[in-house]
Design an enzyme around this catalytic site. Structure first.
Site, mmCIF file in Angstrom:
data_model
loop_
_atom_site.group_PDB
_atom_site.id
_atom_site.type_symbol
_atom_site.label_atom_id
_atom_site.label_comp_id
_atom_site.label_asym_id
_atom_site.label_seq_id
_atom_site.Cartn_x
_atom_site.Cartn_y
_atom_site.Cartn_z
ATOM 1 N N ASP A 4 0.830 -1.204 0.000
ATOM 2 C CA ASP A 4 0.000 0.000 0.000
ATOM 3 C C ASP A 4 0.864 1.254 0.000
ATOM 4 O OD1 ASP A 4 -2.166 -1.678 0.189
ATOM 5 O OD2 ASP A 4 -2.395 -1.436 2.354
ATOM 6 N N ASP A 40 -0.408 -3.440 -4.382
ATOM 7 C CA ASP A 40 -1.737 -3.588 -3.794
ATOM 8 C C ASP A 40 -2.468 -2.250 -3.898
ATOM 9 O OD1 ASP A 40 -3.902 -4.793 -2.629
ATOM 10 O OD2 ASP A 40 -3.032 -4.967 -0.645
ATOM 11 N N ASP A 48 -5.501 2.712 1.500
ATOM 12 C CA ASP A 48 -6.308 1.692 2.172
ATOM 13 C C ASP A 48 -6.593 2.058 3.626
ATOM 14 O OD1 ASP A 48 -6.312 0.235 -0.134
ATOM 15 O OD2 ASP A 48 -5.436 -1.581 0.739
ATOM 16 N N ARG A 94 -11.823 -0.172 -7.259
ATOM 17 C CA ARG A 94 -11.669 0.371 -5.909
ATOM 18 C C ARG A 94 -11.320 1.852 -5.911
ATOM 19 N NH1 ARG A 94 -8.607 -4.466 -2.437
ATOM 20 N NH2 ARG A 94 -9.929 -6.167 -3.188
#
Length: 519
Positions: free
Chosen positions: A161, A190, A194, A243
């Site tokens: 992340d 990734d 997040d 996302r």
């Protein structure tokens, strides 16, 4: 579960020329937040001020950032950490102390509060090194670039992340940052942004997220529903598979964002989540809003959005797209004040204001960028050792032999049709371009070579495209020089096997025709 998809990394930022006739201000919902201050949900729950009122220190390594945290009187003593230069694995180590809990493989903001990290000078780049916030509150991250953080391959950091938050995090404002990867999960990356395991009252504003399989999530699983109260405004999402964000439970507010090339899905509200989605511009994208990859429904209130070449999937047991008309299926009350730009001018205002190294410009709610008043005090510790920018650089060509001829070259992801070798072939008609607006190009030799200057020649018609750069010792990662215009760059004579020209920002697609090196 969502199936992995092939990455499609493409160059360039989306722009939209919008005439003054349609760049009209919409009515003010309430008074707008003060320039230079937190906005959105980060203003709630007591507000987000970061290290305001505390000591200001300067750092040019990850170790120095950790040391600044550890040298405080307590874990809650306010501090502003000004960062300049490239922060990477080579200059980041764990530092211990009673006011910190750091790690060697990431920038660790753990069990602390009242901290601001802000990029200054010629820019701050966290290269392959993620920023991790855990069990912390009242954090500001501003004006930095975080890129190519991996969870597999080498080196790894922060679970892949760029910025990750988890476990009882409150009040975080991330503003004017650039978060980018060079692919998806199969390439080792990734999420860019997040939040999981009880993260609340967060705002992401005036930022760029691009070239990644996953933009970010709020909640790590269908059962992780204690996150939320997150605002996303005036951000650019470009070339993202999905996302933007994925929202499980909780509430999110997305307004005045520019979404370009969402390849699989966009705002994925699921597992009881509710999203307010207003005055955004979606372009060349698929399934920009809805519930995807699950049968557990989420909800949305949508208004004022523009759909430009958006396609939609057919509804199914695990697919509930909001389009094509995007009717609302819930209502969401927003507790803070904000001012909307008209959706038609969102691409243009975001282009002018979003990302690191844009002068922290903001919108005034009338489709016009403004520069906030500075709120950060002057440094109270010595300035960094990174050389001052050379602006403008010398224009005369260095004398002697161009050592790049016959040498090797490599770099970061390149645009289609270009080659690393184009910068050392002595031909101004060929050039290398990165796969976006930033990137690295290097000259390397089989044995140590002493150089004291380089000459970056941009291709015909692209002069002035590079707006912020650094020259790095490719052997050690040390910054040899930094500045804002390409050309002849001089520095202390250095013996090395590899020298890197790093483009931190650009006004148009960079095109490096020749990377000349001289003794």
């Amino acid at each position: 579960m969502r199936r992995p998809v092939a990455r499609r990394v493409q160059a360039g930022l989306a722009t939209a020329a919008v005439g003054a006739a349609i760049c009209v201000a919409l009515p003010v919902h309430q008074a707008s937040a003060a320039a230079g201050s937190a906005s959105g949900y980060a203003t709630q729950n007591g507000g987000t001020t970061g290290g305001a009122g505390g000591q200001t220190v300067r750092a040019s390594t990850g170790t120095a950032i950790h040391a600044a945290l550890c040298n405080r009187a307590s874990s809650s003593t306010p501090i502003v950490i000004e960062v300049q230069g490239t922060i990477n694995h080579g200059n980041t180590t764990k530092v211990s102390g009673s006011s910190c809990n750091t790690a060697a493989d990431k920038i660790e903001l753990k069990e602390i509060s009242n901290v601001t990290i802000v990029g200054v000078g010629s820019g701050a780049v966290f290269d392959q090194l993620g920023i991790h916030i855990r069990d912390s509150r009242n954090i500001i991250i501003q004006n930095v670039t975080v890129r190519n953080v991996k969870k597999s391959g080498s080196p790894v950091s922060n679970g892949g992340d760029a910025i990750g938050m988890e476990s009882s995090v409150r009040n975080v404002w991330v503003d004017h940052v650039t978060l980018e990867a060079s692919g998806g999960e199969s390439e080792g990356y990734d999420g860019l942004f997040d939040m999981k395991d009880d993260v609340q009252y967060v705002t992401l504003s005036y930022s760029i997220l691009r070239n990644s399989g996953r933009g970010g999530l709020i909640g790590s699983s269908e059962s992780d529903r204690g996150n939320g109260f997150v605002t996303f405004h005036h951000n650019l999402y470009q070339n993202i598979d999905s996302r933007t964000p994925l929202l499980r439970g909780g509430i999110a507010h997305a307004y005045n964002n520019s979404y370009v090339q969402l390849n699989e899905s966009g705002i994925n509200s699921r597992a009881g989540a509710r999203a307010k989605v207003e005055n955004n511009y979606f372009k060349n994208s698929r399934d920009v809003l809805g519930t995807f990859y699950t049968s557990e429904a989420g909800y949305w209130q949508a208004s004022g959005n523009i759909l430009d070449n958006v396609t939609w999937s057919s509804p199914g047991s695990e697919t509930n797209p909001a389009g094509p008309g995007m009717p609302s299926n819930t209502s969401v009350s927003i507790p803070y004040s904000y001012r909307l730009d008209g959706a038609s001018c969102v691409p243009d205002i975001v282009r002018q204001t979003a990302g690191a190294n844009t002068g922290l410009k903001e919108s005034n709610g009338s489709c016009t960028p403004t520069t906030p008043n500075p709120t950060t005090p002057a440094p109270t510790t010595p300035a960094p050792t990174t050389p001052a920018p050379t602006t403008p650089p010398p224009t005369s060509t260095p004398g002697g032999t161009n050592l790049s001829i016959g040498a090797g070259s490599d770099g970061s992801s390149k645009a289609s049709g270009t080659s690393y070798g184009d910068v050392r072939d002595g031909n101004l008609g060929t050039y290398w371009s990165p796969a976006g607006s930033t990137g690295d190009i290097s000259i390397k030799w089989g044995s140590a070579t002493s150089i004291s200057s380089i000459n970056i020649r941009e291709a015909s018609g692209s002069a002035g495209s590079v707006t912020s750069w650094q020259v790095l010792n490719g052997d050690t990662g040390a910054v040899l020089a930094s500045g804002s215009r390409a050309g002849v760059i001089t520095f202390a004579r250095t013996s090395l096997k590899k020298v890197t020209f790093r483009i931190n920002s650009s006004a148009a697609t960079p095109k490096v025709a020749e990377f000349e090196t001289y003794a």
